[in-house]
Motif scaffolding. Structure first.
Motif, PDB file in Angstrom:
ATOM      1  N   LEU A 741      11.705 -18.970  35.959  1.00  0.00           N
ATOM      2  CA  LEU A 741      11.034 -19.805  34.964  1.00  0.00           C
ATOM      3  C   LEU A 741      11.135 -21.257  35.400  1.00  0.00           C
ATOM      4  CD1 LEU A 741       9.633 -19.671  32.133  1.00  0.00           C
ATOM      5  CD2 LEU A 741      11.869 -20.289  31.177  1.00  0.00           C
ATOM      6  N   TYR A 742       9.966 -21.931  35.461  1.00  0.00           N
ATOM      7  CA  TYR A 742       9.900 -23.313  35.939  1.00  0.00           C
ATOM      8  C   TYR A 742       9.348 -24.235  34.864  1.00  0.00           C
ATOM      9  CZ  TYR A 742      10.467 -21.833  40.844  1.00  0.00           C
ATOM     10  OH  TYR A 742      10.947 -21.324  42.032  1.00  0.00           O
ATOM     11  N   SER A 743       9.802 -25.477  34.916  1.00  0.00           N
ATOM     12  CA  SER A 743       9.138 -26.590  34.246  1.00  0.00           C
ATOM     13  C   SER A 743       8.707 -27.537  35.352  1.00  0.00           C
ATOM     14  CB  SER A 743      10.076 -27.303  33.275  1.00  0.00           C
ATOM     15  OG  SER A 743       9.455 -28.438  32.725  1.00  0.00           O
ATOM     16  N   SER A 744       7.383 -27.628  35.565  1.00  0.00           N
ATOM     17  CA  SER A 744       6.855 -28.301  36.756  1.00  0.00           C
ATOM     18  C   SER A 744       7.477 -27.639  37.977  1.00  0.00           C
ATOM     19  CB  SER A 744       7.130 -29.805  36.702  1.00  0.00           C
ATOM     20  OG  SER A 744       6.479 -30.378  35.583  1.00  0.00           O
ATOM     21  N   SER A 745       8.162 -28.395  38.809  1.00  0.00           N
ATOM     22  CA  SER A 745       8.776 -27.802  40.002  1.00  0.00           C
ATOM     23  C   SER A 745      10.258 -27.522  39.827  1.00  0.00           C
ATOM     24  CB  SER A 745       8.577 -28.747  41.203  1.00  0.00           C
ATOM     25  OG  SER A 745       9.196 -30.008  40.940  1.00  0.00           O
ATOM     26  N   THR A 746      10.772 -27.729  38.621  1.00  0.00           N
ATOM     27  CA  THR A 746      12.208 -27.540  38.373  1.00  0.00           C
ATOM     28  C   THR A 746      12.472 -26.117  37.916  1.00  0.00           C
ATOM     29  OG1 THR A 746      12.482 -29.857  37.744  1.00  0.00           O
ATOM     30  CG2 THR A 746      14.191 -28.318  37.038  1.00  0.00           C
ATOM     31  N   LEU A 747      13.312 -25.416  38.645  1.00  0.00           N
ATOM     32  CA  LEU A 747      13.713 -24.063  38.256  1.00  0.00           C
ATOM     33  C   LEU A 747      14.689 -24.151  37.086  1.00  0.00           C
ATOM     34  CD1 LEU A 747      13.711 -20.990  38.801  1.00  0.00           C
ATOM     35  CD2 LEU A 747      15.615 -21.378  40.401  1.00  0.00           C
ATOM     36  N   LEU A 748      14.315 -23.540  35.950  1.00  0.00           N
ATOM     37  CA  LEU A 748      15.173 -23.563  34.766  1.00  0.00           C
ATOM     38  C   LEU A 748      16.158 -22.406  34.755  1.00  0.00           C
ATOM     39  CD1 LEU A 748      12.567 -24.472  31.985  1.00  0.00           C
ATOM     40  CD2 LEU A 748      13.883 -25.998  33.469  1.00  0.00           C
ATOM     41  N   ASP A 749      15.682 -21.214  35.124  1.00  0.00           N
ATOM     42  CA  ASP A 749      16.550 -20.043  35.105  1.00  0.00           C
ATOM     43  C   ASP A 749      15.870 -18.935  35.890  1.00  0.00           C
ATOM     44  OD1 ASP A 749      18.920 -18.796  34.541  1.00  0.00           O
ATOM     45  OD2 ASP A 749      18.436 -18.275  32.483  1.00  0.00           O
ATOM     46  N   ASP A 750      16.654 -17.938  36.287  1.00  0.00           N
ATOM     47  CA  ASP A 750      16.102 -16.812  37.032  1.00  0.00           C
ATOM     48  C   ASP A 750      16.750 -15.528  36.556  1.00  0.00           C
ATOM     49  OD1 ASP A 750      18.577 -17.461  38.055  1.00  0.00           O
ATOM     50  OD2 ASP A 750      17.994 -17.327  40.152  1.00  0.00           O
ATOM     51  N   ASN A 751      16.160 -14.402  36.960  1.00  0.00           N
ATOM     52  CA  ASN A 751      16.597 -13.119  36.429  1.00  0.00           C
ATOM     53  C   ASN A 751      16.210 -12.011  37.393  1.00  0.00           C
ATOM     54  OD1 ASN A 751      15.560 -10.595  34.579  1.00  0.00           O
ATOM     55  ND2 ASN A 751      17.430 -11.475  33.777  1.00  0.00           N
ATOM     56  N   PHE A 752      17.194 -11.175  37.757  1.00  0.00           N
ATOM     57  CA  PHE A 752      16.899  -9.949  38.484  1.00  0.00           C
ATOM     58  C   PHE A 752      16.624  -8.867  37.438  1.00  0.00           C
ATOM     59  CE2 PHE A 752      19.805 -11.068  42.356  1.00  0.00           C
ATOM     60  CZ  PHE A 752      18.909 -12.069  42.728  1.00  0.00           C
ATOM     61  N   PHE A 753      15.462  -8.238  37.509  1.00  0.00           N
ATOM     62  CA  PHE A 753      15.103  -7.245  36.504  1.00  0.00           C
ATOM     63  C   PHE A 753      16.167  -6.148  36.428  1.00  0.00           C
ATOM     64  CE2 PHE A 753      13.326  -3.072  35.537  1.00  0.00           C
ATOM     65  CZ  PHE A 753      12.781  -3.296  34.286  1.00  0.00           C
ATOM     66  N   ASN A 754      16.660  -5.893  35.212  1.00  0.00           N
ATOM     67  CA  ASN A 754      17.602  -4.792  34.989  1.00  0.00           C
ATOM     68  C   ASN A 754      17.276  -4.017  33.712  1.00  0.00           C
ATOM     69  OD1 ASN A 754      18.379  -6.559  32.996  1.00  0.00           O
ATOM     70  ND2 ASN A 754      20.493  -6.806  33.692  1.00  0.00           N
ATOM     71  N   GLY A 755      16.074  -4.218  33.207  1.00  0.00           N
ATOM     72  CA  GLY A 755      15.652  -3.517  32.003  1.00  0.00           C
ATOM     73  C   GLY A 755      15.880  -4.285  30.728  1.00  0.00           C
ATOM     74  N   GLN A 756      16.719  -5.334  30.784  1.00  0.00           N
ATOM     75  CA  GLN A 756      17.010  -6.146  29.607  1.00  0.00           C
ATOM     76  C   GLN A 756      16.033  -7.320  29.542  1.00  0.00           C
ATOM     77  OE1 GLN A 756      19.701  -5.035  27.491  1.00  0.00           O
ATOM     78  NE2 GLN A 756      19.263  -3.359  28.913  1.00  0.00           N
ATOM     79  N   PRO A 757      15.732  -7.821  28.344  1.00  0.00           N
ATOM     80  CA  PRO A 757      14.861  -9.000  28.248  1.00  0.00           C
ATOM     81  C   PRO A 757      15.455 -10.203  28.968  1.00  0.00           C
ATOM     82  CG  PRO A 757      15.094  -7.929  26.103  1.00  0.00           C
ATOM     83  CD  PRO A 757      16.102  -7.290  27.009  1.00  0.00           C
ATOM     84  N   PHE A 758      14.598 -10.981  29.538  1.00  0.00           N
ATOM     85  CA  PHE A 758      14.948 -12.267  30.150  1.00  0.00           C
ATOM     86  C   PHE A 758      14.896 -13.291  29.025  1.00  0.00           C
ATOM     87  CE2 PHE A 758      13.261 -15.575  33.482  1.00  0.00           C
ATOM     88  CZ  PHE A 758      14.475 -16.233  33.451  1.00  0.00           C
ATOM     89  N   GLU A 759      16.071 -13.833  28.640  1.00  0.00           N
ATOM     90  CA  GLU A 759      16.165 -14.673  27.452  1.00  0.00           C
ATOM     91  C   GLU A 759      16.710 -16.044  27.827  1.00  0.00           C
ATOM     92  OE1 GLU A 759      16.914 -12.965  23.300  1.00  0.00           O
ATOM     93  OE2 GLU A 759      18.865 -13.733  23.903  1.00  0.00           O
ATOM     94  N   ILE A 760      16.044 -17.093  27.351  1.00  0.00           N
ATOM     95  CA  ILE A 760      16.383 -18.463  27.714  1.00  0.00           C
ATOM     96  C   ILE A 760      16.512 -19.304  26.454  1.00  0.00           C
ATOM     97  CG2 ILE A 760      15.672 -20.502  29.038  1.00  0.00           C
ATOM     98  CD1 ILE A 760      13.883 -17.267  29.716  1.00  0.00           C
TER      99      ILE A 760
END
Length: 822
Positions: A741-760
């Motif tokens: 997840l990015y804001s402009s070019s800044t990476l805010l958070d990342d997630n390796f899919f494991n079946g759970q929701p990606f929550e920020i």
């Protein structure tokens, strides 16, 4: 047997029944099906004076240690410790998260001091912002939390280089007594000492312990015990001198025997394994009476090559019991709340006398000045971790989300907070026949901790990813010093996949609770007397059995009361907030017993209000600083809190409870999702280097250039500026491989899919009232990717494996209400 159904029972009228000799069981002989636990062996007093540890604060508080347990202010202490890494959490969030941990019954916060987070550039130390160790420790002290520092110098914790700065790794010899290395360690420790000056327990501060190094297995001159002793000397010289010092008891027991205590650990699963399938059942769900360690990463079983260490001198402490599990690129296990809570109960039943979680609170790697700060194969380590997220699936998530495991484990913590002083001196006993095979589902798993007269019976009928059957005609014959006790008096059926602890011969004033098939939750010392709180276990009828000899009367509305052989058995109990029993012993002391449902127990915590114990029951999160109580919830804008005993300022009462209700306007938050690119399928992955201990190669994380082929979405919304909201969570339910997840070019958070929701948690990045235009990138995963996923995640991924799919996206408001408790 006499039976009576009455609100109040006079015990004197029943004492004409047969009262057994004190040397004979008050119950019928055990049947052949009974599990026998012999806890009659005399228990020697613990050894004192061997360990060179302990201390006294300026105001007279003392913390001592013996061969079995800690002693705080002259009283045995069995604390709960939870790991939270301050430098993986913005400092603006520290205080709230400390309060959540306190509400969970945590006594000690353990935290790494990652060297690379503070001296990434040689000679340039950074102790500001989320790296401000001193401020973090001071906040812990403000809210009555103890601290256990883990300064390494090598830490691991899935940090880059195990926490070593890149420049330090260029030294020819590290983690030994090499003079050049030790000069840098001394400088680092001196910096830590400046930060925590005046905050040691002996100085009136909250720091009670320090763990040296981690997973240390080097041997020989200038290594092993010599090196650990040198690290302790350097720490003390730097002013890091709390009452207690520890080391990990794996992969080696080569440490200076009197100077440190080895700590244990165990996880239900591990991201470091190379298997692409479910692991065999973990030995950590067996009661462990010999401190045998399972696989703790790239380690070997604990050993003592010097022959100098005898664990009989050291208490059984655990610092890395799985509170969740990190997600590596090649292996992505997800632990359930029962996976975690059953592990907790099994550890306590095994004799653990300090229970430490790794992790109890997830976090986010800070941004590095020179590199990213996560463990990776590219940096020479065997696993690829996400660049930013270190959520760990912990009871408290990366953004402070409370999970079901938070509530499940809190029930056990409250029990330890209330009864730990009784439990700590008790020895763990195994049944005569107990399985040593983790995959054996045929045998009941039982342990007893006893002091010879009283006991706690622990039962674990739960194993991760192994279906455990119901136990028919379950009964345990506990042999104590002067009697045998059958628990329960008549065999019962134990439901499948359950776990619990029952008291045996628990003193209640002068009276004795022979046993209970309801689990103890906590005990309150209130202005109107003591209240013991229990909860009924699903599928097990609650039954209380008392010794009649010191019992004057018993009030149990609506229950069935039976008298036989000098015991009083109470059954047909209905759990609920108003189900109080009243017990009067032969001295006239009155004790109330409150029986809750398990659902109610999961909503309950213990608070000190006006210097008295109170139960607080709510489905919301509780943050209480001693004056103002805040409720937070993503479930509903309407929140409800019940407090017992009732408070004089509350307007609404329900029996003995004060009832508070709050209301916030419901917020409907608009989120616009626009697909902007669709990925094309990919055929294969790159496999990584071979490690002997793993005996396989694993999939490597794709390079950043792979994201040119990611599916992308634009997410547009405004973070509302609304009173009564504490946060807004962006919840993304997607399939694919890696999400960023990015804001402009800044990476805010990342997630390796494991079946759970990606929550920020959006408030960390977007100020209230400000618009947001974020970009979500998700890589596709090859059809036959050599990646482990739990079954539920695999099924979800199979819905759209080749092309990532955003199944659902939403904004979840977190409502907050404040209740000044006057």
């Amino acid at each position: 047997m006499k039976k009576i159904r009455s609100a109040t029972l006079s015990i004197a009228a029943l004492l004409t029944t047969c009262i057994p000799s004190p040397l004979v069981s008050a119950q019928a002989p055990a049947s052949q099906a009974s599990i026998v636990v012999d806890a009659s062996t005399p228990i020697a007093p613990p050894e004192t004076g061997f360990l060179h540890m302990g201390g006294t604060s300026p105001n007279g508080h003392s913390l001592q240690i013996n061969s079995r347990y800690l002693v705080l202010n002259g009283k045995p202490w069995l604390p709960v410790m939870g790991e939270l890494h301050y430098s993986r959490l913005p400092e603006s969030e520290w205080e709230d998260e400390i309060l959540k941990m306190k509400s969970a019954g945590i006594d000690i916060i353990a935290t790494y001091v990652f060297w690379i987070h503070h001296e990434e550039v040689e000679g340039q130390f950074d102790w500001t912002g989320q790296r401000d160790l001193r401020h973090f420790v001071e906040l812990c002290a403000k809210h009555g939390m103890y601290v256990w520092l883990r300064p390494g110098p090598w830490a691991h914790g899935e940090a880059r280089n195990g926490g070593f700065p890149d420049w330090l790794n260029k030294l020819p010899d590290t983690r030994t007594n090499d003079p050049a290395y030790l000069r840098y360690v001394a400088r680092f420790f001196d910096q830590i000492g400046i930060q925590v000056h005046g905050l040691m327990f002996q100085q009136g501060g909250p720091i009670i312990g320090t763990q040296l190094e981690n997973e240390y297995g080097l041997h020989g001159p200038g290594r092993g015990a010599e090196h650990i002793l040198k690290l302790k000397q350097l720490a003390i010289a730097a002013g890091i001198d709390p009452p207690l010092f520890s080391v990990t008891g794996w992969p080696s027991l080569d440490f200076p025997p009197r100077e440190v205590v080895p700590v244990s650990g165990g996880y239900p699963d591990g991201f470091w394994f190379g298997s692409q399938t479910n692991l065999p059942p973990s030995m950590n769900y067996l009661f462990n009476f010999n401190r045998e360690l399972g696989d703790m990463g790239a380690t070997v079983p604990s050993e003592d090559p010097t022959g100098k260490v005898d664990l009989k001198h050291d208490p059984y402490f655990a610092a890395e019991q799985g509170g969740g599990m990190a997600t590596a690129y090649h292996r992505r296990p997800v632990l359930t709340s029962d996976d975690i809570a059953a592990l907790t109960l099994t550890g306590i039943g095994s004799g653990v006398n300090l229970y430490g979680y790794y992790m109890f609170h997830g976090g986010t790697n800070p941004k590095g000045k020179l590199t990213t700060l996560q463990e990776s194969v590219a940096s020479g380590f065997p696993n690829d971790l996400p660049e930013l997220t270190y959520d760990f699936g912990a009871p408290l998530g990366e953004f402070g989300q409370t999970r079901e495991s938070y509530r499940k484990t809190r029930m056990i913590h409250l029990f330890l907070n209330a009864y730990g002083s009784t439990l700590a001196p008790m020895t763990a006993f195994a049944p005569e026949h107990h399985t040593r095979n983790p995959a054996d589902s045929s045998a009941s798993r039982v342990a007893v901790r006893s002091n010879g007269t009283s006991a706690f019976l622990f039962v674990n009928n739960y194993v991760r990813q192994l279906d455990m059957p119901a136990r028919k005609a379950f009964q345990v014959d506990i042999k104590l010093a002067k009697e045998d006790i059958l628990v329960p008096s008549n065999p019962i059926n134990i439901p499948a996949n359950t776990y619990f602890a029952w008291p045996v011969n628990l003193p209640i004033g002068n009276a004795t609770l022979r046993y209970s098939t309801a689990q103890l939750l906590t005990q309150l010392d209130t202005p109107t007397g003591d209240t013991i709180v229990l909860f009924a276990l699903p599928g097990i009828a609650p039954e209380l059995c008392f010794d009649a000899s010191n019992l004057r009367s018993l009030t149990a509305p609506g229950a069935k009361i039976e008298s036989s052989h000098g015991t009083i058995r109470v059954s047909n109990l209905t759990p609920g907030l108003k189900n109080f029993l009243q017990l009067t012993d032969d001295s006239g002391k009155v004790t109330h017993l409150l029986l809750l449902t398990q659902d109610e127990a999961e909503q309950t915590t213990l608070l000190q209000i006006h210097q008295h114990d109170h139960l607080a029951m709510t489905r919301s999160d509780i943050l209480f600083d001693g004056k103002t109580l805040r409720l937070r919830s993503t479930l509903s804008p309407d929140q409800r809190l019940a407090i017992f005993p009732s408070l004089p300022n509350s307007e609404t009462h329900d029996g003995a409870w004060s009832i508070y209700t709050t209301h916030q306007p419901e917020q409907h938050l608009n989120l616009t999702v626009t697909p902007t690119q669709t990925a094309t399928p990919i055929a294969s992955m790159t496999m990584g280097p071979y490690f002997d201990w793993r005996q396989t190669k694993v999939a490597l994380v794709p390079p950043d250039t792979a994201f040119t082929n990611a599916s992308t979405w634009q997410l547009s919304f405004t973070n509302p500026r609304v009173n009564g909201l504490s946060n807004v969570f962006l919840r993304l339910d997607n399939t694919g491989d890696i999400a960023r997840l990015y804001s402009s070019s800044t990476l805010l958070d990342d997630n390796f899919f494991n079946g759970q929701p990606f929550e920020i948690g959006i408030d960390r990045f977007i100020s209230p009232g400000k618009p947001a235009d974020l970009k979500l990138e998700v890589l596709p995963m090859p059809t036959n990717a050599p990646i482990y996923l739990d079954d539920s995640a695999s099924k979800k991924l199979n819905l759209s494996r080749a092309i990532p799919k955003l199944i659902h996206a939403s904004l979840i408001p977190e409502y907050e209400s404040s209740l000044p408790l006057k």
